[in-house]
Design an enzyme around this catalytic site. Structure first.
Site, mmCIF file in Angstrom:
data_model
loop_
_atom_site.group_PDB
_atom_site.id
_atom_site.type_symbol
_atom_site.label_atom_id
_atom_site.label_comp_id
_atom_site.label_asym_id
_atom_site.label_seq_id
_atom_site.Cartn_x
_atom_site.Cartn_y
_atom_site.Cartn_z
ATOM 1 N N HIS A 134 70.092 25.656 -31.908
ATOM 2 C CA HIS A 134 70.724 26.530 -30.928
ATOM 3 C C HIS A 134 70.196 27.966 -30.998
ATOM 4 O O HIS A 134 70.256 28.691 -30.007
ATOM 5 C CB HIS A 134 72.241 26.537 -31.105
ATOM 6 C CG HIS A 134 72.924 25.332 -30.541
ATOM 7 N ND1 HIS A 134 73.333 25.252 -29.226
ATOM 8 C CD2 HIS A 134 73.261 24.156 -31.111
ATOM 9 C CE1 HIS A 134 73.909 24.086 -29.012
ATOM 10 N NE2 HIS A 134 73.879 23.387 -30.152
ATOM 11 N N ASP A 141 75.065 22.209 -25.814
ATOM 12 C CA ASP A 141 76.132 21.233 -25.995
ATOM 13 C C ASP A 141 76.867 21.088 -24.673
ATOM 14 O O ASP A 141 77.341 22.094 -24.103
ATOM 15 C CB ASP A 141 77.107 21.697 -27.075
ATOM 16 C CG ASP A 141 76.457 21.786 -28.448
ATOM 17 O OD1 ASP A 141 75.442 21.086 -28.663
ATOM 18 O OD2 ASP A 141 76.960 22.543 -29.300
ATOM 19 N N GLU A 203 74.816 13.389 -32.469
ATOM 20 C CA GLU A 203 75.826 14.083 -31.659
ATOM 21 C C GLU A 203 75.677 13.693 -30.192
ATOM 22 O O GLU A 203 74.651 13.982 -29.584
ATOM 23 C CB GLU A 203 75.675 15.604 -31.806
ATOM 24 C CG GLU A 203 75.776 16.100 -33.238
ATOM 25 C CD GLU A 203 75.453 17.581 -33.362
ATOM 26 O OE1 GLU A 203 75.290 18.268 -32.330
ATOM 27 O OE2 GLU A 203 75.341 18.054 -34.504
ATOM 28 N N HIS A 206 74.905 16.973 -27.861
ATOM 29 C CA HIS A 206 73.837 17.941 -28.135
ATOM 30 C C HIS A 206 72.517 17.465 -27.530
ATOM 31 O O HIS A 206 72.012 16.387 -27.863
ATOM 32 C CB HIS A 206 73.685 18.112 -29.654
ATOM 33 C CG HIS A 206 72.573 19.019 -30.073
ATOM 34 N ND1 HIS A 206 72.785 20.186 -30.766
ATOM 35 C CD2 HIS A 206 71.219 18.931 -29.914
ATOM 36 C CE1 HIS A 206 71.619 20.776 -31.019
ATOM 37 N NE2 HIS A 206 70.655 20.023 -30.500
#
Length: 235
Positions: A134, A141, A203, A206
């Site tokens: 990030h 996300d 995830e 993500h």
């Protein structure tokens, strides 16, 4: 070290730009800012220019399949200081959820909790060769909002420290809503993948484009690929 950290970064210098939030759904105020995270020069709703363009493309694909549905932006750019803040917050929350106190943790308990935290959170590294995804402005996300304005149920919340966060957790699960959850996750992945993104294997929420994880995942799909990362750490 993550398996993608060996990928070289050849920074292209592309700017961080603001996500046009009118196109998407968004949680306001931002969930990490509500906890006290301080972002500084750029808000969490910034990404690299090409990443924003691809995100708009993904939204267009979604609307073709489900008119009036929206991609909801949960979090985009995240400086390393915020990464550290959220890692520490997640550790403290995990300690509390187990009915423990940090001062009384045994070494094995501390190790188990940190391992759970780092299953989800990238290490807040200041090493230019191993930036948190990030912090490059290349990761986002996201989830989905339906035509009634309701967040689509994915079977687990964003940032949950459990196996339910794994994208295919519900693929062959016995939960009565498992197939619905899996279909929703696949829909999100399909529109993002079609727009050039890769999904974090751990995830469901993500997605990345142009960072080390993205390059590594592309290389995993075809041994002939030799992708490098085009985005390194911003701050």
């Amino acid at each position: 070290m993550r398996p993608y950290h060996h990928i070289p970064i050849v920074e292209c210098g592309e700017a961080l730009v603001e996500i046009p939030l009118q196109i998407f759904a968004v949680e306001s105020p931002h969930p990490y800012e509500k906890l006290g995270a301080i972002y500084g020069e750029y808000s969490p709703y910034y990404l690299r220019q090409s990443v924003v363009e691809n995100l708009i493309t993904a939204q267009n694909y979604l609307e073709l399949l489900h008119p009036h549905w929206r991609i909801q932006i949960f979090d985009g750019y995240r400086p390393v200081t915020v990464q550290q803040f959220m890692v520490d917050y997640s550790f403290a929350t995990a300690v509390q959820a187990r009915g423990l106190t940090e001062a009384e943790l045994s070494p094995s308990q501390r190790e188990e909790i940190w391992d759970a935290v780092y299953q989800i959170w990238a290490v807040p590294s200041m090493d230019e060769k191993t930036p948190p995804p990030h912090s490059t402005g290349a990761a986002v996300d996201v989830t989905l909002v339906d035509d009634a304005g309701q967040i689509v149920d994915m079977g687990s919340p964003i940032d949950e420290l459990s196996e339910r966060s794994h994208p295919d957790y519900y693929a062959n699960h016995q939960h009565p809503e498992a197939q619905q959850y899996h279909v929703h996750r696949q829909l999100l992945n399909d529109v993002m993948f079609k727009a050039g993104f890769q999904r974090n294997p751990r995830e469901w929420w993500h997605f990345c484009f142009g960072d080390q994880m993205w390059a590594w995942l592309n290389n995993q799909t075809n041994s002939a690929n030799n992708f490098t990362a085009r985005y390194g750490r911003i701050l």
